[in-house]
Motif scaffolding. Structure first.
Motif, mmCIF file in Angstrom:
data_model
loop_
_atom_site.group_PDB
_atom_site.id
_atom_site.type_symbol
_atom_site.label_atom_id
_atom_site.label_comp_id
_atom_site.label_asym_id
_atom_site.label_seq_id
_atom_site.Cartn_x
_atom_site.Cartn_y
_atom_site.Cartn_z
ATOM 1 N N THR A 1 7.463 -5.775 -5.319
ATOM 2 C CA THR A 1 6.575 -6.754 -4.699
ATOM 3 C C THR A 1 7.337 -7.450 -3.570
ATOM 4 O O THR A 1 8.541 -7.232 -3.386
ATOM 5 C CB THR A 1 6.125 -7.815 -5.726
ATOM 6 O OG1 THR A 1 7.272 -8.543 -6.171
ATOM 7 C CG2 THR A 1 5.410 -7.170 -6.905
ATOM 8 N N GLN A 2 6.656 -8.318 -2.840
ATOM 9 C CA GLN A 2 7.306 -9.057 -1.737
ATOM 10 C C GLN A 2 8.520 -9.842 -2.228
ATOM 11 O O GLN A 2 9.489 -10.001 -1.507
ATOM 12 C CB GLN A 2 6.310 -10.016 -1.068
ATOM 13 C CG GLN A 2 5.168 -9.318 -0.374
ATOM 14 C CD GLN A 2 5.562 -8.675 0.950
ATOM 15 O OE1 GLN A 2 6.721 -8.459 1.258
ATOM 16 N NE2 GLN A 2 4.567 -8.349 1.741
ATOM 17 N N ASP A 3 8.464 -10.353 -3.461
ATOM 18 C CA ASP A 3 9.593 -11.130 -3.999
ATOM 19 C C ASP A 3 10.538 -10.272 -4.846
ATOM 20 O O ASP A 3 11.261 -10.777 -5.690
ATOM 21 C CB ASP A 3 9.098 -12.351 -4.777
ATOM 22 C CG ASP A 3 8.237 -11.988 -5.971
ATOM 23 O OD1 ASP A 3 7.867 -10.802 -6.114
ATOM 24 O OD2 ASP A 3 7.934 -12.889 -6.766
ATOM 25 N N HIS A 4 10.523 -8.956 -4.611
ATOM 26 C CA HIS A 4 11.441 -7.989 -5.223
ATOM 27 C C HIS A 4 11.226 -7.761 -6.717
ATOM 28 O O HIS A 4 12.110 -7.253 -7.399
ATOM 29 C CB HIS A 4 12.905 -8.371 -4.957
ATOM 30 C CG HIS A 4 13.245 -8.371 -3.506
ATOM 31 N ND1 HIS A 4 13.567 -7.225 -2.821
ATOM 32 C CD2 HIS A 4 13.291 -9.377 -2.601
ATOM 33 C CE1 HIS A 4 13.805 -7.524 -1.566
ATOM 34 N NE2 HIS A 4 13.640 -8.830 -1.399
ATOM 35 N N PHE B 1 4.906 1.303 -2.494
ATOM 36 C CA PHE B 1 5.838 0.178 -2.588
ATOM 37 C C PHE B 1 6.803 0.356 -3.754
ATOM 38 O O PHE B 1 6.429 0.835 -4.822
ATOM 39 C CB PHE B 1 5.067 -1.131 -2.748
ATOM 40 C CG PHE B 1 4.153 -1.413 -1.579
ATOM 41 C CD1 PHE B 1 4.654 -1.758 -0.335
ATOM 42 C CD2 PHE B 1 2.774 -1.311 -1.726
ATOM 43 C CE1 PHE B 1 3.812 -2.000 0.735
ATOM 44 C CE2 PHE B 1 1.924 -1.552 -0.659
ATOM 45 C CZ PHE B 1 2.447 -1.895 0.578
ATOM 46 N N THR C 1 10.054 -5.749 -9.823
ATOM 47 C CA THR C 1 9.805 -4.328 -10.104
ATOM 48 C C THR C 1 9.333 -4.094 -11.537
ATOM 49 O O THR C 1 9.228 -2.952 -11.969
ATOM 50 C CB THR C 1 11.078 -3.494 -9.862
ATOM 51 O OG1 THR C 1 12.109 -3.957 -10.752
ATOM 52 C CG2 THR C 1 11.546 -3.577 -8.427
ATOM 53 N N ALA D 1 0.591 -4.839 -1.631
ATOM 54 C CA ALA D 1 1.584 -5.318 -0.673
ATOM 55 C C ALA D 1 2.935 -5.275 -1.368
ATOM 56 O O ALA D 1 3.014 -5.197 -2.588
ATOM 57 C CB ALA D 1 1.272 -6.746 -0.221
ATOM 58 N N GLY D 2 3.980 -5.316 -0.580
ATOM 59 C CA GLY D 2 5.310 -5.301 -1.159
ATOM 60 C C GLY D 2 6.312 -4.690 -0.209
ATOM 61 O O GLY D 2 6.142 -4.718 1.009
ATOM 62 N N ILE D 3 7.353 -4.127 -0.789
ATOM 63 C CA ILE D 3 8.428 -3.514 -0.009
ATOM 64 C C ILE D 3 8.173 -2.017 0.033
ATOM 65 O O ILE D 3 8.240 -1.332 -0.996
ATOM 66 C CB ILE D 3 9.793 -3.833 -0.638
ATOM 67 C CG1 ILE D 3 9.990 -5.352 -0.651
ATOM 68 C CG2 ILE D 3 10.913 -3.128 0.114
ATOM 69 C CD1 ILE D 3 11.160 -5.825 -1.458
#
Length: 184
Positions: A18-21, A15, A23, A148-150
């Motif tokens: 995170t899911q909410d960007h 990743f 870093t 989890a994440g991008i």
């Protein structure tokens, strides 16, 4: 023309945010140990030995960095891929609204024999990969599992890579892959 290199930081589980960007955890290696907003020794070494003639960044990277206060870390022209052009863009920045190919053409025109350094998030990385525009992929692999994440490479491929060059640092491992079939 110089080499086109994607340079990005990634967690061990793949990743780039995170899911909410967020870093912050991934980029802790970039800053000094004191947590100041100055670049630490690994980043200074990377920039001082850089062959970069131009940088391409995504709009989110530009926004999150605050446009680097008008003074980006590598003293070369920056091309920011965006859907619009902000009113307060600094003079070092050219905003490109017609895609990655156009951004690369403009960056290569000013870079001369220098390389083009592509930074940003997963979306920019995937666009460059899908278009076959990268010569190298440099991943700064940090020892953290986000869970989890991008994801960096989701939905792109297959892309054949040559075996990596590996450099180990205290807070990251740098993996540099040549894209197979690209000229050196």
């Amino acid at each position: 023309m110089g080499t086109v290199v994607l340079d990005i930081t990634m967690s061990l589980d793949g990743f780039v945010a995170t899911q909410d960007h967020d870093t912050e955890r991934l980029h802790a290696w970039v800053f000094s140990d004191a947590g100041q907003t100055v670049f630490g020794p690994e980043v200074r070494e990377l920039m001082e030995t850089s062959w970069t003639g131009a940088v391409i960044a995504g709009r989110r990277t530009y926004d999150v960095s605050g446009g680097w206060g008008g003074d980006p870390p590598v003293p070369v022209p920056y091309f920011v891929i965006s859907h619009d052009v902000p009113d307060d863009a600094g003079e070092r920045f050219t905003f490109v609204t017609d895609g990655v190919r156009s951004a690369l053409e403009q960056a290569q025109a000013v870079a001369g024999d220098g390389g083009v350094y592509v930074m940003g998030g997963a979306d920019i990385a995937r666009q460059f990969l899908a278009a076959g525009l990268l010569d190298e992929i440099r991943v700064h692999l940090v020892p953290v599992l986000l869970g989890a994440g991008i994801p960096l490479f989701g939905g792109v491929g297959p892309v054949e890579l040559e075996p990596p060059r590996v450099r180990c640092f205290p807070r990251r491992t740098e993996l540099t892959y040549r894209v197979a079939g690209k000229a050196a």
